[in-house]
Design a protein around this motif. Structure first.
Motif: not given
Length: 622
Positions: A441-449, A476-481
């Motif tokens: 989840h952190s990896e996805g957030s950092v990649s987004a930033r 995958g972490c939070f769902g598609s919505k």
């Protein structure tokens, strides 16, 4: 939405749900074993039940009966020796002697008991897995399954989780969960027998899913755990108090402060009733409530809870927890605009920290935040450099802590429009997180930033892979919505439009709009912006009828905001007029209005930097 206390959120994001029920399952196996008179599936023998059959009446086989009886007696002694063993060493010694006299099926329950004992003692997980595997082979014979099979599957899942074999762990635990649900539906076993084992399985599922970054699913398992505990324990039991706090922490970790609040308050009420206002548990509950109220932007209530927590922690001499609570207090003061007071608080706290400790680095990060909001950028940079210097030495020992710190520091550079160091630090954070499967989840957030900042600085081609990777991980972490994923798709749309790919842009904007309509509501300003961008994409494609339709929706939504959105409404009406003119004369020049990329919700809404054509964020992802 402003960020809640960063130090506490960092702890939550890295933490796993507490394994509250392991003791329950171990007690249960002991009770089960004693009820069945020992651990083994013992063959029924008529010689035990009818001593008269031991007479030598068969002359042709004079030694057969005594030999069989002697073997049964030897097995009974071996079994008794195993049952009386209390230490791991004595249990293993007794088990070794049993191996020559019993087959694998007969040894299944003994293997399970040793596996549970090894797990209780924190022994080598490979060794635990070996005994759990032997138990599974003995119990999983294709016959009607029982609760012991479910317990064995839970132990297999737990051992694989410890070994970071998350997919294997999930497989065993899901099978155990299905078995227990079936037992409950069929009524083949008593609910009292099933509940403690089911609780252990669900809690381990929450651990594994958290480690895999599937936090929303983990919360669902934790909620079911509480439902079971509410049946098993008294209404105001300490077990329920702790379980409610664990669930509140899990909601805070996914930034669902509204859901977290009810469970945090319930935990506080239980602990106050059972332990009194001055207990450590109450202090922990109040600190958590401070973070929750801060996340809900009720900073006055947050500070009140924090102050009460600090008072108790100070009375108990719990300096480490007290320092963290003081950092939380400073962050709340910053959110309230009390920057000088926050700096004074942090100056006192830094004197209590050890040199080159992660805590000291977090103090300097918070101090930099306060200085930045006072436009004291040179002092802010010095604090950030100190924090970076400390964290640089910790990359190998605590990579997740360092990655979170780099992300925090990058936000301060971003606020000062120092985008190059901000992007560099985020890339360093991403490199650390990619090696930690539990930090997806952190990896996805950092990649987004990273993707958003690259887009902001005109590096559109570089931005797209980061944004696409972020969307995949966070779904995958939070769902598609989840609302944060809507921001990512909005930014992807802006990138494609910048590359003159309006059809791809329209697809991304449509996804963003659908997500934001569901998660934020169609009249939320960010949902309106996504609709606006979709209109622009259709306009760039020459699909003016669709562009006008969505632009009219923008106007209708803005009108519901009344006087607070007058400027936005005026601009939207201007764009609608241009689109209508464009539709009448397709050969005229391009409509002159920019497409907005969405500032990622990870960024603080108190950002002071000027970002042309970019809306201020209204929330963030963990």
């Amino acid at each position: 939405m402003r960020r809640a206390s960063s130090s506490f959120l960092s702890h939550l994001a890295r933490s796993k749900p507490k394994v509250l029920s392991s003791a329950i399952s171990r007690n249960y196996i002991s009770e089960t074993c004693s009820i069945s008179h020992g651990l083994l599936f013992k063959p029924q023998s008529s010689f035990n039940s009818n001593p008269s059959r031991n007479l030598d009446t068969l002359a042709e086989k004079p030694n057969l009966v005594p030999s069989r009886q002697r073997k049964l007696q030897e097995k009974s002694k071996l079994e008794e020796a195993f049952e009386s063993a209390r230490t791991v060493e004595s249990m293993l010694g007794a088990f070794k002697k049993m191996e020559s006299s019993f087959n694998e099926r007969e040894l299944a329950m003994a293997s399970l008991k040793i596996g549970l004992k090894l797990d209780q003692e924190g022994e080598d997980p490979e060794k635990i897995l070996d005994f759990a595997g032997r138990a599974l082979r003995g119990l999983d014979t294709g016959e009607k399954p029982n609760v012991l099979l479910a317990m064995t599957l839970q132990l297999m899942g737990s051992a694989n989780y410890t070994l970071k074999k998350f997919n294997d762990s999930l497989g065993y635990l899901n099978r155990a969960n299905r078995l227990l649900i079936r037992f409950n539906e069929e009524g083949s076993l008593s609910a009292e027998d099933i509940r403690p084992v089911h609780h252990a399985v669900l809690l381990e599922l929450a651990n594994v899913k958290t480690a895999m970054g599937r936090r929303e699913e983990a919360i669902s398992n934790l909620r079911k755990c509480i439902e079971i505990k509410e049946i098993m324990f008294e209404k105001d039991s300490l077990e329920l108090g702790k379980a409610n706090r664990d669930l509140a922490e899990a909601y805070v970790a996914v930034l669902n402060f509204k859901e977290a609040l009810a469970f945090g308050i319930k935990a506080l009420d239980i602990h106050k009733n059972q332990l009194g206002n001055n207990s450590v548990e109450v202090a922990h509950d109040r600190r958590l409530l401070g973070v929750i109220y801060s996340g809900l932007e009720e900073h006055g209530k947050a500070l009140e809870q924090n102050e009460l927590s600090r008072k108790v922690l100070n009375n108990w001499g719990m300096m480490s927890d007290l320092i963290q609570a003081e950092i939380d207090a400073a962050n709340i003061e910053i959110a309230l605009g009390k920057h000088d007071k926050a700096i004074e608080t942090l100056k006192r706290v830094v004197q209590k920290t050890e040199k080159d400790s992660e805590t000291r680095a977090m103090v300097f990060i918070s101090m930099a935040k306060a200085l930045c909001e006072q436009d004291k950028f040179s002092d802010c940079r010095r604090c950030l450099e100190i924090a970076c210097g400390i964290m640089d030495k910790k990359e190998n020992s605590c990579p997740s802590v360092v990655a979170d710190a780099y992300s925090e520091i990058s936000m301060q550079y971003e606020t000062m429009n120092d985008f190059d160091p901000a992007i560099s630090l985020l890339k360093r954070a991403l490199a650390l997180l990619e090696k930690l499967p539990q930090e997806q989840h952190s990896e996805g957030s950092v990649s987004a930033r990273i993707g958003w900042l690259l887009l902001l600085t005109g590096k559109v081609h570089q931005a797209i892979p980061y944004l696409e990777g972020a969307a995949e991980r966070l779904e995958g972490c939070f769902g598609s919505k989840h609302f944060g994923i809507g921001y990512i798709y909005n930014n992807l749309g802006a990138a494609y439009l910048e590359l003159d790919r309006p059809q791809s842009a329209a697809q991304m904007f449509a996804v963003a709009k659908d997500i934001m309509d569901v998660s934020l509501g169609p009249h939320h300003m960010d949902s309106i912006e996504a609709c606006q961008n979709l209109s622009k994409a259709y306009g760039a494609m020459g699909s003016y009828a669709l562009a006008i339709e969505f632009q009219q929706r923008v106007i209708d939504a803005l009108e519901s905001h009344g006087p607070t959105a007058e400027e936005e409404l005026e601009e939207a009406c201007r764009m609608l007029k241009q689109l209508k003119n464009k539709a009448c004369d397709c050969s005229s020049s391009d409509v002159g209005f920019p497409t907005k990329a969405s500032a990622l919700p990870l960024v603080s809404s108190s950002s002071r930097s000027e970002r042309p054509n970019l809306p201020l964020p209204r929330g963030h992802l963990t």
